[in-house]
Design a protein around this motif. Structure first.
Motif, PDB file in Angstrom:
ATOM      1  N   TYR A   1      -4.424  -1.370  -6.531  1.00  0.00           N
ATOM      2  CA  TYR A   1      -4.117   0.023  -6.855  1.00  0.00           C
ATOM      3  C   TYR A   1      -4.051   0.141  -8.369  1.00  0.00           C
ATOM      4  O   TYR A   1      -3.707  -0.826  -9.062  1.00  0.00           O
TER       5      TYR A   1
ATOM      6  N   LYS B   1       0.838  -1.206   0.000  1.00  0.00           N
ATOM      7  CA  LYS B   1       0.000   0.000   0.000  1.00  0.00           C
ATOM      8  C   LYS B   1       0.870   1.253   0.000  1.00  0.00           C
ATOM      9  O   LYS B   1       0.625   2.192  -0.754  1.00  0.00           O
TER      10      LYS B   1
ATOM     11  N   ASP C   1      -5.888   3.904  -4.705  1.00  0.00           N
ATOM     12  CA  ASP C   1      -6.482   2.717  -4.089  1.00  0.00           C
ATOM     13  C   ASP C   1      -7.733   2.359  -4.883  1.00  0.00           C
ATOM     14  O   ASP C   1      -8.643   3.160  -5.019  1.00  0.00           O
TER      15      ASP C   1
END
Length: 136
Positions: free
Chosen positions: A107, A87, A97
Motif C-alpha cells: 500500500y 489490508k 493498494d
C-alpha cells in the motif's frame, strides 16, 4: 431537460488532488534495532504486529525527513488472516493498494510505502513488514 453542466476548475481539467497528510511527523526517532521487541519510536498504529504475534526483530533507519522501518514477527494465525489485518489497517489510513506479488500486500501514497511479505518457517506464519515514510 438536460442536467446542469459539470463545473470546471480554472484552466479546465480536473480539480487538484489535495496533498496527503504524512503518516509520521518530525522529529523522527533515531536509527536503532531491537530483537524480540519493538524498537523505540516504532509506528505501532501504522504497522504494529498482529495480536498474539511474537516479535523477532524490528528496526528504524532515519535520515533527514525519511524513515525506513522493518518488523519481522511470527504468529499462529494464517497468512490470510495477517494479510487481511494489514489490508484493512492500511486502507483505513487512506493508503492505496499498490499491488503485491507472491502473496504479499503493498500500500502507498505519495509520502509512504508499506509492504507485507511472508517467509516459510518450521511452525507458524512468519511475516515481514517494510515501510518508508517521509514527513514532507
Amino acid at each position: 431537460m438536460l442536467p446542469p453542466a459539470p463545473t470546471q476548475t480554472p484552466g479546465g481539467g480536473l480539480p487538484p488532488v489535495p496533498d496527503p497528510t504524512p503518516l509520521v511527523s518530525a522529529p523522527l526517532p533515531h536509527s536503532s534495532s531491537a530483537s524480540g521487541k519493538l524498537v523505540a519510536g516504532f509506528p505501532k498504529s501504522i504497522m504494529g504486529p498482529t495480536s498474539k504475534s511474537d516479535i523477532l526483530s524490528t528496526s528504524i533507519a532515519t535520515e533527514r525527513d525519511t524513515m525506513q522501518v522493518t518488523l519481522v514477527a511470527r504468529t499462529d494465525a494464517s497468512a490470510d488472516d495477517v494479510r487481511a489485518h494489514y489490508k484493512k489497517l492500511w486502507a483505513a489510513l487512506g493508503l492505496a493498494d499498490a499491488g503485491a506479488t507472491d502473496g504479499g500486500v503493498a500500500y502507498s501514497d505519495s509520502l509512504s510505502s508499506l509492504s507485507l511479505a511472508f517467509s516459510s518457517a518450521g511452525t507458524g506464519t512468519v511475516y515481514q513488514l517494510f515501510a518508508v515514510f517521509r514527513t514532507s
